[in-house]
Design a protein around this motif. Sequence first.
Motif, mmCIF file in Angstrom:
data_model
loop_
_atom_site.group_PDB
_atom_site.id
_atom_site.type_symbol
_atom_site.label_atom_id
_atom_site.label_comp_id
_atom_site.label_asym_id
_atom_site.label_seq_id
_atom_site.Cartn_x
_atom_site.Cartn_y
_atom_site.Cartn_z
ATOM 1 N N GLY A 123 0.804 -1.203 0.000
ATOM 2 C CA GLY A 123 0.000 0.000 0.000
ATOM 3 C C GLY A 123 0.838 1.255 0.000
ATOM 4 O O GLY A 123 2.056 1.223 0.215
ATOM 5 N N THR A 124 0.178 2.344 -0.241
ATOM 6 C CA THR A 124 0.810 3.653 -0.133
ATOM 7 C C THR A 124 0.962 4.013 1.337
ATOM 8 O O THR A 124 0.402 3.359 2.228
ATOM 9 N N GLU A 141 -0.400 6.490 2.653
ATOM 10 C CA GLU A 141 -1.759 6.848 3.067
ATOM 11 C C GLU A 141 -2.560 5.602 3.432
ATOM 12 O O GLU A 141 -3.260 5.560 4.452
ATOM 13 N N GLY A 142 -2.469 4.572 2.582
ATOM 14 C CA GLY A 142 -3.214 3.347 2.846
ATOM 15 C C GLY A 142 -2.796 2.684 4.140
ATOM 16 O O GLY A 142 -3.633 2.262 4.945
ATOM 17 N N THR A 194 -10.973 1.072 5.081
ATOM 18 C CA THR A 194 -9.701 0.492 4.671
ATOM 19 C C THR A 194 -9.584 -0.949 5.131
ATOM 20 O O THR A 194 -9.101 -1.810 4.392
ATOM 21 N N ASP A 246 -7.306 1.299 -4.151
ATOM 22 C CA ASP A 246 -6.216 2.056 -4.771
ATOM 23 C C ASP A 246 -5.055 2.313 -3.818
ATOM 24 O O ASP A 246 -3.937 2.600 -4.251
ATOM 25 N N THR A 247 -5.301 2.256 -2.520
ATOM 26 C CA THR A 247 -4.246 2.588 -1.562
ATOM 27 C C THR A 247 -3.720 1.377 -0.805
ATOM 28 O O THR A 247 -2.703 1.475 -0.125
#
Length: 426
Positions: A66-67, A69-70, A81, A91-92
């Motif tokens: 993940g990013t 942010e994720g 999440t 997406d994250t």
Amino acid sequence: MTSTFQHDKVLTALRTDPELTYLVRGWTATVRLRRGDTADDITIVDGNVTAFAPATDTEAQVLIAGTDEGWSKLLAGDPATTFALSAGGDDTLRVEADLFTQQAPYGRAVRRLVRVLRRVQGTPAAEVELREDPFAASDVAVGRYVRFEVEGVRYRVYYEEAGQGVPLLLQHTAGADSRQWRSVLADPELQKSYRMIAYDLPFHGRSLPPTFGARWWEEPYEPGRELIMKWVVAFKRALSLDKPLLLGVSVGGQLAADILAHHGEEFGGAVAMNGTYHNDIMASFDNSPFNDPRISREYFASLMYESTSPLAPEPLRRENEWIYASNGPGVYKGDNLYYSGEHDLRIDGHLIDTARTPLYAVVGEFDPVNGAPGGPQEIAEHIPGARFAVLPQLSHFAMSDDPVRFNAAIKPILDQVVADNRGADA
């Protein structure tokens, strides 16, 4: 980039967590955590967590990627999440692992691993204690069976009831049964106003498959929307109920709206909780694993845990998971065929006459469909007279995982449906 994980501290927590120790039994794998440009490996050998260190060139069997942010949202316990993690990713944040050798047998272990990470490096996952049963003194539901026939097949259906007053049918979620409603049936305030009747659809819970008229063991369970609606109408008639209300959750919420569209003359109104207006968001949903003989029911039951409320008592969250794990093979998949593909109020929502049969759409604050395209809010937007409300601090299985909050929130809504119905009859 330097790893953001405290390896020694996390490793100790992983090794000493009783639930994770149980869930990883027999497992050998490398679980890779990729956060932005860094990667760390958790090594598990024959059910023992042996190492947590920066990743090497060793092949990983499970990837959680993940990013920043994720990962930040995941470690903070963001409900959307954590649900995305269970569903496969967004997406994250995403999970990559072979379904049959890793996710199905050890997906629950992966999700527990993440909760241990949260405890050490983020916001600890809340495990709300349940010190006493709030409805023990009023738990007086009585169970019975009733028989009816639909399309030449004879069914023996189980139900429990409690209370007196306006008849209220309680429809369980996909792949579950009426045990989800036990704390609603036991609520003393609801008992004063409503004759509550929670039933197991045929093939669910204590409603065994039909003994006569069908060789059900030769084919998959795939009843479809029309047959399920006929079951509910036949059940209502078998009990000689006069225009009962219908309260359903998830697929039961969709069923509540569909029944008002096609059998509204039989009912006095409905509350559709966590049911959608349409399900285009499910277009890519893969339903096939849920009746694959290589995958146990414990797998999807553990996914259902992630849709319970993070504020709900832990024993009740686990109870809902147990209910899912203990139902019949293929039942969850069969119900999902209706949930994901056959419900679309854009086609027949105009058949609902809310002046005759009031409809109230509600959604839990933490439910994945809250605010989603085609979600419950669109029922009120597109069906004249339909009402809508978001229930604070509640999630997908609110009636079973957090019944104190749910019962307090749902009673005024039911009372409003009754008032609307009486206004329509005036």
